[in-house]
Design a protein around this motif. Sequence first.
Motif, PDB file in Angstrom:
ATOM      1  N   LEU A  12      43.107  37.753  36.445  1.00 56.86           N
ATOM      2  CA  LEU A  12      42.204  38.591  37.238  1.00 56.86           C
ATOM      3  C   LEU A  12      41.501  37.756  38.297  1.00 56.86           C
ATOM      4  N   GLY A  13      41.624  38.155  39.557  1.00 54.12           N
ATOM      5  CA  GLY A  13      41.119  37.336  40.658  1.00 54.12           C
ATOM      6  C   GLY A  13      42.051  36.143  40.800  1.00 54.12           C
ATOM      7  N   CYS A  14      43.357  36.433  40.915  1.00 52.51           N
ATOM      8  CA  CYS A  14      44.376  35.368  40.836  1.00 52.51           C
ATOM      9  C   CYS A  14      44.362  34.467  42.062  1.00 52.51           C
ATOM     10  N   GLY A  15      43.713  34.925  43.160  1.00 53.96           N
ATOM     11  CA  GLY A  15      43.639  34.094  44.365  1.00 53.96           C
ATOM     12  C   GLY A  15      45.016  33.719  44.855  1.00 53.96           C
ATOM     13  N   GLU A  16      45.179  32.441  45.201  1.00 51.48           N
ATOM     14  CA  GLU A  16      46.446  31.978  45.794  1.00 51.48           C
ATOM     15  C   GLU A  16      47.571  31.828  44.783  1.00 51.48           C
TER      16      GLU A  16
ATOM     17  N   VAL B  18      40.252  34.784  33.734  1.00 48.22           N
ATOM     18  CA  VAL B  18      39.352  35.063  34.856  1.00 48.22           C
ATOM     19  C   VAL B  18      38.829  33.694  35.288  1.00 48.22           C
ATOM     20  N   ALA B  19      39.602  33.038  36.173  1.00 50.73           N
ATOM     21  CA  ALA B  19      39.312  31.645  36.488  1.00 50.73           C
ATOM     22  C   ALA B  19      38.529  31.544  37.783  1.00 50.73           C
ATOM     23  N   GLU B  20      37.297  31.043  37.695  1.00 50.58           N
ATOM     24  CA  GLU B  20      36.468  30.817  38.884  1.00 50.58           C
ATOM     25  C   GLU B  20      36.282  32.100  39.689  1.00 50.58           C
ATOM     26  N   VAL B  21      36.003  33.187  39.004  1.00 56.06           N
ATOM     27  CA  VAL B  21      35.848  34.475  39.677  1.00 56.06           C
ATOM     28  C   VAL B  21      34.444  35.054  39.475  1.00 56.06           C
ATOM     29  N   ILE B  22      33.909  34.964  38.248  1.00 54.77           N
ATOM     30  CA  ILE B  22      32.647  35.691  37.996  1.00 54.77           C
ATOM     31  C   ILE B  22      31.530  35.257  38.938  1.00 54.77           C
ATOM     32  N   GLU B  23      31.553  33.983  39.337  1.00 50.95           N
ATOM     33  CA  GLU B  23      30.469  33.502  40.214  1.00 50.95           C
ATOM     34  C   GLU B  23      30.565  34.085  41.624  1.00 50.95           C
ATOM     35  N   HIS B  24      31.694  34.818  41.900  1.00 47.96           N
ATOM     36  CA  HIS B  24      31.816  35.507  43.191  1.00 47.96           C
ATOM     37  C   HIS B  24      31.262  36.930  43.115  1.00 47.96           C
ATOM     38  N   LEU B  25      30.895  37.379  41.921  1.00 44.43           N
ATOM     39  CA  LEU B  25      30.459  38.770  41.773  1.00 44.43           C
ATOM     40  C   LEU B  25      28.932  38.826  41.818  1.00 44.43           C
ATOM     41  N   ASP B  26      28.422  39.819  42.545  1.00 44.95           N
ATOM     42  CA  ASP B  26      26.968  40.009  42.594  1.00 44.95           C
ATOM     43  C   ASP B  26      26.450  40.231  41.181  1.00 44.95           C
TER      44      ASP B  26
ATOM     45  N   LEU C 212      46.022  40.002  39.672  1.00 45.16           N
ATOM     46  CA  LEU C 212      45.286  41.005  40.440  1.00 45.16           C
ATOM     47  C   LEU C 212      44.280  40.307  41.335  1.00 45.16           C
ATOM     48  N   ASP C 213      44.152  40.809  42.548  1.00 48.67           N
ATOM     49  CA  ASP C 213      43.097  40.296  43.418  1.00 48.67           C
ATOM     50  C   ASP C 213      42.637  41.410  44.351  1.00 48.67           C
ATOM     51  N   VAL C 214      41.403  41.296  44.801  1.00 48.59           N
ATOM     52  CA  VAL C 214      40.871  42.304  45.706  1.00 48.59           C
ATOM     53  C   VAL C 214      41.303  42.008  47.145  1.00 48.59           C
ATOM     54  N   SER C 215      41.758  40.782  47.364  1.00 47.80           N
ATOM     55  CA  SER C 215      42.096  40.367  48.721  1.00 47.80           C
ATOM     56  C   SER C 215      43.611  40.403  48.944  1.00 47.80           C
ATOM     57  N   TRP C 216      44.011  41.224  49.920  1.00 45.49           N
ATOM     58  CA  TRP C 216      45.432  41.313  50.287  1.00 45.49           C
ATOM     59  C   TRP C 216      45.953  39.968  50.743  1.00 45.49           C
ATOM     60  N   ARG C 217      45.097  39.320  51.565  1.00 46.32           N
ATOM     61  CA  ARG C 217      45.529  38.057  52.149  1.00 46.32           C
ATOM     62  C   ARG C 217      45.883  37.061  51.047  1.00 46.32           C
ATOM     63  N   MET C 218      45.007  37.014  50.004  1.00 43.77           N
ATOM     64  CA  MET C 218      45.269  36.095  48.892  1.00 43.77           C
ATOM     65  C   MET C 218      46.582  36.468  48.199  1.00 43.77           C
ATOM     66  N   LEU C 219      46.804  37.775  48.042  1.00 44.54           N
ATOM     67  CA  LEU C 219      48.033  38.211  47.361  1.00 44.54           C
ATOM     68  C   LEU C 219      49.264  37.827  48.177  1.00 44.54           C
TER      69      LEU C 219
ATOM     70  N   HIS D 196      47.045  44.877  43.744  1.00 44.38           N
ATOM     71  CA  HIS D 196      45.842  44.888  44.562  1.00 44.38           C
ATOM     72  C   HIS D 196      44.834  45.764  43.856  1.00 44.38           C
ATOM     73  N   GLY D 197      43.659  45.240  43.586  1.00 46.53           N
ATOM     74  CA  GLY D 197      42.672  46.063  42.905  1.00 46.53           C
ATOM     75  C   GLY D 197      41.366  45.321  42.812  1.00 46.53           C
ATOM     76  N   SER D 198      40.344  46.043  42.379  1.00 47.23           N
ATOM     77  CA  SER D 198      39.044  45.417  42.276  1.00 47.23           C
ATOM     78  C   SER D 198      38.581  45.407  40.828  1.00 47.23           C
ATOM     79  N   LEU D 199      37.928  44.345  40.455  1.00 43.67           N
ATOM     80  CA  LEU D 199      37.421  44.227  39.094  1.00 43.67           C
ATOM     81  C   LEU D 199      36.174  45.067  38.857  1.00 43.67           C
ATOM     82  N   MET D 200      35.762  45.779  39.898  1.00 46.01           N
ATOM     83  CA  MET D 200      34.574  46.630  39.772  1.00 46.01           C
ATOM     84  C   MET D 200      34.944  48.000  39.224  1.00 46.01           C
ATOM     85  N   TYR D 201      36.263  48.309  39.218  1.00 42.06           N
ATOM     86  CA  TYR D 201      36.680  49.666  38.835  1.00 42.06           C
ATOM     87  C   TYR D 201      37.663  49.632  37.684  1.00 42.06           C
TER      88      TYR D 201
HETATM   89  N1  SAH Z   1      41.564  32.397  40.004  1.00 39.91           N
HETATM   90  C1  SAH Z   1      41.844  31.667  41.226  1.00 39.91           C
HETATM   91  C2  SAH Z   1      40.995  32.078  42.408  1.00 39.91           C
HETATM   92  C3  SAH Z   1      39.517  31.936  42.296  1.00 39.91           C
HETATM   93  S1  SAH Z   1      38.651  32.355  43.784  1.00 39.91           S
HETATM   94  C4  SAH Z   1      41.724  30.178  40.973  1.00 39.91           C
HETATM   95  O1  SAH Z   1      41.276  29.777  39.928  1.00 39.91           O
HETATM   96  O2  SAH Z   1      42.123  29.423  41.845  1.00 39.91           O
HETATM   97  C5  SAH Z   1      38.023  33.945  43.401  1.00 39.91           C
HETATM   98  C6  SAH Z   1      39.034  35.062  43.605  1.00 39.91           C
HETATM   99  O3  SAH Z   1      38.450  36.254  43.107  1.00 39.91           O
HETATM  100  C7  SAH Z   1      39.336  35.300  45.083  1.00 39.91           C
HETATM  101  O4  SAH Z   1      40.721  35.301  45.267  1.00 39.91           O
HETATM  102  C8  SAH Z   1      38.734  36.670  45.352  1.00 39.91           C
HETATM  103  O5  SAH Z   1      39.465  37.419  46.289  1.00 39.91           O
HETATM  104  C9  SAH Z   1      38.770  37.307  43.972  1.00 39.91           C
HETATM  105  N2  SAH Z   1      37.768  38.376  43.810  1.00 39.91           N
HETATM  106  C10 SAH Z   1      36.474  38.375  44.194  1.00 39.91           C
HETATM  107  N3  SAH Z   1      35.874  39.553  43.889  1.00 39.91           N
HETATM  108  C11 SAH Z   1      36.841  40.309  43.277  1.00 39.91           C
HETATM  109  C12 SAH Z   1      36.869  41.621  42.741  1.00 39.91           C
HETATM  110  N4  SAH Z   1      35.789  42.389  42.768  1.00 39.91           N
HETATM  111  N5  SAH Z   1      38.017  42.083  42.213  1.00 39.91           N
HETATM  112  C13 SAH Z   1      39.132  41.296  42.197  1.00 39.91           C
HETATM  113  N6  SAH Z   1      39.166  40.050  42.693  1.00 39.91           N
HETATM  114  C14 SAH Z   1      38.038  39.558  43.230  1.00 39.91           C
END
Ligand code: SAH
Length: 463
Positions: A290-294, A362-370, A313-320, A344-349
Amino acid sequence: MLLTISADISGADMGYLLHKNPTRLHSFELPFGKAHVFYPELGATHSEAALLLDVDPVGLVRRRSHGAESGLHQYVNDRPYAASSFLSVAMSQVFGTAMGGRSKERQELADRPLQFDALITALPCRGGAGLLNQLFEPLGYEVEAKHYPLDECFPEWGAGPYHTVRIKNRLRLQDLLTHIYVLVPVLDSEKHYWVGDDEVEKLLRKGEGWLATHPERETIIARYLRFDRKLTRSALARLTEEETADPEAEQIGYAKEESSIEGPLKLWEQRIGAILSGLRASGAKTVLDLGCGEGKLLKALLEDRSFQRIVGLDVSWRMLEIAARRLHLEHVPPAQKARIELIHGSLMYKDNRLNGFDAATVAEVIEHLDPARLAAFERVLFEHARPRTVLITTPNGEYNSLFPSLPAGRFRHKDHRFEWTRSEFQLWANRNADRFGYKVRFLPIGIQDPVAGPPTQMGVFER
Ligand code: SAH
């Protein structure tokens, strides 16, 4: 013309989704004729709804409200029976709430992808039946089309533009309706009514989330706007502007900065190593990232045959897109490709595509969430997707003072909303484990500092 929509849901649910009581016929007066909604099938587990449009060509001429055609053409044309922009207008009037994704009584069902089967008669595919596939297939539809001869009495005249089209897809009703709304007039492509600036607005609004990345977007825009050059240019410019103005490009820059801070520790390699061994220990065969990034972790997962099904899964098309390239998805052999999917999807839904997996990372993702939205994520993951094992990694904020290139008080990544201390992370993780029936333990990632602890922390949740 007729549009029918069926799904494996009860008649009552279908009625709630479309906001039309299934027990009666609904008729609506529109500027160009009448629309009727009824339900040919109302089963307990399968139902079908129909929208029948009865265009009044004579009324159209009298009111002259929709384009001033002249001569015979205004009386003799295909408008009364062909699926066209009139169908789209009728859909927005009659199914407006459903198209907006709202359902007072069944919101949960409206938010959920369902297997839909829609039939459209008679759909003119000007530009050939190939266009039909090019428009619907990139959106995930299976397309079947029956092509009719121009005149059954004169087979030598060949085929006409009309098709009966069946499209099937697993998606939200809102998405099905918006795709039909935009693509039917694109296929019809008749210069029939006046197209104004607000059509650009409508198109961009209805195309949100899918048009910008559709491989035929230029054709869709040009045909939808009836080849009006000025409007087409402005729509395309805005679409790409919205795309580049999105924060994704910045995100990629921030991510580079973060890796230059953490780089010397080869932290990402250590993270992947820790996650892989956690997954192997859990015996997981199916894994969600979840939030697979690159897609660095996905690549490592793909190399280990014990993981039979891997979904990123990632919310960003570009990353996918970057992930798809990194995984060489276009070139991998079919057996390998069948193991992996990017979504393509969001972890909010809540998302049913996330159900039924052995493990989620969920690697290095939660700290990106409000922080305020973290609660939604917690339920999406632990209550709905509910994998047996969950591995969550996040920076340990206590370690930040030890990065020589990181100014005091700054986070490792500009988009980080927080970087928790070990006790903050553990408090959060324990609370969620208790609430959702998991057990959690904590593992350090990277070389530990005696005071500040490890650079990265991982929670291993199991139920
Ligand atoms: N897991 C990867 C990327 C971490 S960067 C790694 O360890 O390298 C955080 C990723 O979370 C980004 O690709 C970002 O697009 C994604 N992300 C942020 N908010 C998200 C959300 N609400 N739903 C899904 N992905 C999300």
